[in-house]
Design an enzyme around this catalytic site. Structure first.
Site, PDB file in Angstrom:
ATOM      1  N   CYS A 232      14.718  15.648  14.528  1.00  0.00           N
ATOM      2  CA  CYS A 232      15.803  14.801  13.335  1.00  0.00           C
ATOM      3  C   CYS A 232      16.601  13.829  14.268  1.00  0.00           C
ATOM      4  O   CYS A 232      17.800  13.991  14.530  1.00  0.00           O
ATOM      5  CB  CYS A 232      16.750  15.851  12.710  1.00  0.00           C
ATOM      6  SG  CYS A 232      15.940  17.312  12.149  1.00  0.00           S
ATOM      7  N   ALA A 233      15.801  12.888  14.857  1.00  0.00           N
ATOM      8  CA  ALA A 233      16.341  12.100  16.000  1.00  0.00           C
ATOM      9  C   ALA A 233      17.583  11.207  15.267  1.00  0.00           C
ATOM     10  O   ALA A 233      18.427  10.870  16.230  1.00  0.00           O
ATOM     11  CB  ALA A 233      15.292  11.316  16.382  1.00  0.00           C
ATOM     12  N   LYS A 238      21.119  12.031  21.070  1.00  0.00           N
ATOM     13  CA  LYS A 238      20.500  13.376  21.946  1.00  0.00           C
ATOM     14  C   LYS A 238      19.101  12.875  22.455  1.00  0.00           C
ATOM     15  O   LYS A 238      18.815  13.261  23.501  1.00  0.00           O
ATOM     16  CB  LYS A 238      20.643  14.568  21.136  1.00  0.00           C
ATOM     17  CG  LYS A 238      21.657  14.892  20.740  1.00  0.00           C
ATOM     18  CD  LYS A 238      21.978  16.033  19.662  1.00  0.00           C
ATOM     19  CE  LYS A 238      23.305  16.498  19.271  1.00  0.00           C
ATOM     20  NZ  LYS A 238      23.807  15.243  18.403  1.00  0.00           N
ATOM     21  N   CYS A 354      26.689  20.055  13.858  1.00  0.00           N
ATOM     22  CA  CYS A 354      27.996  19.855  14.108  1.00  0.00           C
ATOM     23  C   CYS A 354      28.891  20.311  12.973  1.00  0.00           C
ATOM     24  O   CYS A 354      29.592  19.763  12.324  1.00  0.00           O
ATOM     25  CB  CYS A 354      28.203  18.159  13.980  1.00  0.00           C
ATOM     26  SG  CYS A 354      27.540  17.422  12.784  1.00  0.00           S
TER      27      CYS A 354
END
Length: 403
Positions: A232-233, A238, A354
């Site tokens: 899930c870029a 990240k 998050c």
């Protein structure tokens, strides 16, 4: 502090975009700041910080101002007046701000501050959810910390530089920063500053990335030469960190369902000097099937409520609805079931959000491990990060090993 009409009007226009037109606060600020090239850094800072403050404390200020949604322009000026009075800023003699009951505002603030949902300016349902998910004393501390403005944290791009050199480079450009113990590549700014205008940023020496977010990529324990998938870029904070940890060696695949996010990732990768990244758009289930059991490491940085990052996205408090939670947790469950199949036997999967909610985090992992898709995995470690104890964003991450 003297208030300038054009800046206050810009704040009011920004509030209209956020609350009446549904624009995200970050985008609204961006839009408003493009209006006048003559505004200096102090003017721009005033607009951005005031907008974020009023969005953050909307429920409390609206209650004090006795205004209800949908807000009209007069209501926005009343919200601004509450903001100014509570900061001890003298109100100018403008028609829009006349008859502001200064003493009553202070009295109402003292009175409402005794009630948590007003004091922390959150919807009833969010307060109820926090109380169900945590003990009261814990929730009090966490929601209070999530209302503190977030510091600006940078991650050193180790493909191009090292932290001491980056720190000196920034100082030469007038930006002071400090390292953070326990975060080897992080620098926190001593004062807010537009780091995107620096030569160091243009040269790809750093990315803006909260300290908690910087804990995710190292949890995958990548090595140069591995095949790693960021499933899930998104725009790839990240992914870029993983590329640096892989020393640009091996294959890093960034997947996403949104082409514009992958386009942004490619742009950022060029600036960062990343060469081992390939982006792939998920157009159907075939994209994932082709990668079954092909990856040494898979990161699922799952879509979530974002309750851990309220400090930087305070409008989430008002945009998120209680009914959204079921859909979000169902998506997370599906992603774990589908994307975990890309991990080779002997490989690792890291699931991260998050969010601070157990329902999106440890409960989600427990359910996955007890499912048919998860029965070949075992939990190696998990890490809960809370704003009140870390001083940074709320995060969750779990590392699973495939047997």
């Amino acid at each position: 502090m003297r208030l300038h009409r054009n800046l206050v009007f810009a704040v009011v226009d920004g509030l209209h975009l956020i609350f009446n037109e549904g624009v995200y606060a970050s985008k609204a600020v961006e839009q408003i700041l493009k209006r006048d090239k003559r505004w200096g850094s102090r003017d721009r800072g005033f607009i951005a910080e005031t907008l974020y403050d009023i969005v953050r404390w909307k429920r409390l200020y609206a209650e004090i101002a006795e205004v209800k949604e949908p807000f009209d322009r007069a209501n926005f000026f009343r919200l601004f007046a509450v903001w100014a009075v509570l900061r001890g800023i003298a109100l100018p003699n403008w028609k829009q701000l006349e008859d502001t009951p200064t003493r009553r505002i202070k009295g109402r603030f003292d009175e409402l501050s005794k009630i948590r949902k007003y004091r922390e300016s959150i919807p009833d349902w969010m307060d109820d959810l926090g109380m169900k998910s945590f003990k009261e004393a814990f929730w009090e501390k966490e929601i209070h910390a999530l209302n503190e403005p977030a510091p600006v944290v940078l991650r050193t791009n180790t493909l191009k530089t090292r932290l001491p050199f980056l720190r000196k480079h920034l100082l030469d450009e007038g930006i002071a920063s400090d390292p953070i113990q326990g975060y080897p590549h992080a620098l926190v700014l001593k004062e807010r500053s537009n780091v995107f205008a620096t030569q160091a940023f243009k040269d790809g020496l750093f990315e803006v990335q909260d300290a908690s977010s910087q804990l995710v990529a190292p949890m995958l324990e990548v090595e140069p030469g591995m095949r790693v998938i960021d499933a899930c870029a998104g725009a790839g904070g990240k992914s870029l960190h993983l590329a640096a940890l892989m020393e640009n060696k091996g294959q890093l695949i960034g997947l996403d369902i949104y082409p514009q996010k992958l386009h942004e990732l490619k742009r950022r990768a060029r600036r960062n000097g990343v060469h081992n990244l390939e982006t792939r758009l998920i157009e159907s289930t075939k994209t994932i099937k082709k990668l079954h059991e092909k990856a040494d490491r898979v990161l699922i940085d799952a879509p979530c409520t974002g309750l851990g990052v309220l400090r930087r996205n305070p409008d989430t408090k008002w945009k998120l609805q209680p009914s959204d939670l079921d859909g979000i947790t169902q998506t997370q469950k599906q992603l774990l079931a589908d994307y975990s199949k890309m991990v080779k036997p002997g490989g690792k999967l890291v699931y991260a959000t998050c969010s601070i909610l157990p329902r999106e985090n440890s409960e989600q992992i427990h359910e996955f491990l007890n499912s048919p898709e998860g029965n070949t995995f075992e939990l190696e470690k998990e890490h809960h990060v809370f704003a009140h104890s870390s001083g940074f964003d709320g995060f969750y991450m779990a590392a699973l090993h495939r047997k």
